[in-house]
Design an enzyme around this catalytic site. Sequence first.
Site, PDB file in Angstrom:
ATOM      1  N   GLY A 219     -11.261   3.030   8.914  1.00 57.81           N
ATOM      2  CA  GLY A 219     -10.660   3.806  10.174  1.00 57.81           C
ATOM      3  C   GLY A 219      -9.664   4.679   9.308  1.00 57.81           C
ATOM      4  N   GLY A 221      -6.307   7.737   9.032  1.00 51.68           N
ATOM      5  CA  GLY A 221      -5.009   7.683   8.963  1.00 51.68           C
ATOM      6  C   GLY A 221      -4.078   6.503   8.585  1.00 51.68           C
ATOM      7  N   LEU A 248      -9.028   0.594   6.077  1.00 51.43           N
ATOM      8  CA  LEU A 248      -7.788   0.552   6.776  1.00 51.43           C
ATOM      9  C   LEU A 248      -7.437  -1.017   7.293  1.00 51.43           C
ATOM     10  CD1 LEU A 248      -5.527   1.962   8.440  1.00 51.43           C
ATOM     11  CD2 LEU A 248      -7.099   2.299  10.323  1.00 51.43           C
ATOM     12  N   GLN A 251      -5.624  -2.520   4.593  1.00 48.01           N
ATOM     13  CA  GLN A 251      -4.381  -2.117   4.376  1.00 48.01           C
ATOM     14  C   GLN A 251      -3.338  -3.053   5.461  1.00 48.01           C
ATOM     15  OE1 GLN A 251      -4.675   2.140   4.731  1.00 48.01           O
ATOM     16  NE2 GLN A 251      -5.901   2.043   3.050  1.00 48.01           N
ATOM     17  N   GLY A 291      -6.677   7.227   1.446  1.00 53.89           N
ATOM     18  CA  GLY A 291      -5.758   8.106   1.526  1.00 53.89           C
ATOM     19  C   GLY A 291      -4.208   7.146   1.394  1.00 53.89           C
ATOM     20  N   TYR A 292      -4.300   5.931   1.531  1.00 54.73           N
ATOM     21  CA  TYR A 292      -3.253   5.012   1.371  1.00 54.73           C
ATOM     22  C   TYR A 292      -3.389   3.918   0.365  1.00 54.73           C
ATOM     23  CZ  TYR A 292      -1.629   8.029   5.116  1.00 54.73           C
ATOM     24  OH  TYR A 292      -1.200   8.922   6.058  1.00 54.73           O
ATOM     25  N   ASP A 334     -20.508  -2.087   2.161  1.00 56.56           N
ATOM     26  CA  ASP A 334     -21.622  -1.690   2.775  1.00 56.56           C
ATOM     27  C   ASP A 334     -22.388  -0.302   2.228  1.00 56.56           C
ATOM     28  OD1 ASP A 334     -19.290  -0.229   4.212  1.00 56.56           O
ATOM     29  OD2 ASP A 334     -20.860   0.840   5.062  1.00 56.56           O
TER      30      ASP A 334
END
Length: 365
Positions: A219, A221, A248, A251, A291-292, A334
């Site tokens: 996902g 953000g 995501l 995380q 991004g994180y 995947d």
Amino acid sequence: MPTKRYLILSDGTSYAGQAFGSLATTTGEIITNSTMNGYQEIITNQVHHNQIIVFTQPSIGNTGLDQNAYESILPSAKGVVVREYENLATDHLKRISLDRYLKQHGIPGIYGIDTRQLRHHLQQTGTLTASIVDVNDEHAFDQLTATVLTNQQVSQVATPKPYPNPGEGDNVVVVDFGLKHGILRELAKRNCNVTVVPWNTTSERILDLDPDGVVLSTGPGSPNNLPDSVLTMIQEIQSAIPLMAIGLGHQLFGRANGATVVALPVEHHGSNHPIKEIITNETFYADQEQGYELDTTSVDHSRLFITYIDVINGSIQGLRHRDYPAFSVEFLPDGAPGPKDRVDLFDDFIEMMAVRRRNDNGATY
């Protein structure tokens, strides 16, 4: 005659180019992707919600778009930046051109940009916002700097209601944080009976579906923008049934087990990132849309052990719980667009569910 447009960055830099796709004005976070092919899968991946994607591969658009390769039904990327654009379509394969596809979804594109120089610039500056506009003037820059992008990306792209992806095998619940369809394809190949549920579904409602296992999806953000109720759900699920987490989801799995998450100075997007498996010392290449990252010093090794790391920067790329049948990976096993060096992780998940069913006979995880 091509329409002239401009790509302007929040640090005051600007680039002139020509338009393709929609002629709308757009603003988003600008990121670069170094993947050699698979632009269709990248543009339709919901991890790029509110992002303008810069492709460093020189020529984009030369294969058309295949209806079987979308990673979401409605793309949420804000723009596409390329060096050379080819307006090709192969209708006998039911493909349309990238230009037509972007027009259909209101996504502007700009070509004629030195994307590799732009990538180098962004590696120096870190994360910036950008706009694709008609006029490169002070008003455009004022509009760009005044724009505030939402931090509620997950709620904007995840499904609001549960839906099935039927099969006759293991009963799997996928928690949608911005699900890419490649995950569903791999579960379908293994004949899983899948129910996709919204990101804010409680553990009680998930367990009411009597799943053999749960997948936490990819996902967009920051995981730090999601409420603590999501972490509670993960804590309660991981202790009850097998769990696999991706992107995501990885995380969030780390956060649910005490780790902290920080933003990368420069985001990683591409299919050429070398990853090392700790236990075998094997190096392979994987698709990252990151991004994180998890802060390595924050990992509680009494609960988690690190299974994969990024060879380039040492960032955590995989975790496994010491006490429960639960694991996570930052990269995308995947593929879609690829590579698929670790697609066998879905087989590991299937085996974890099989072990749980045999557990009454004395099997252990």
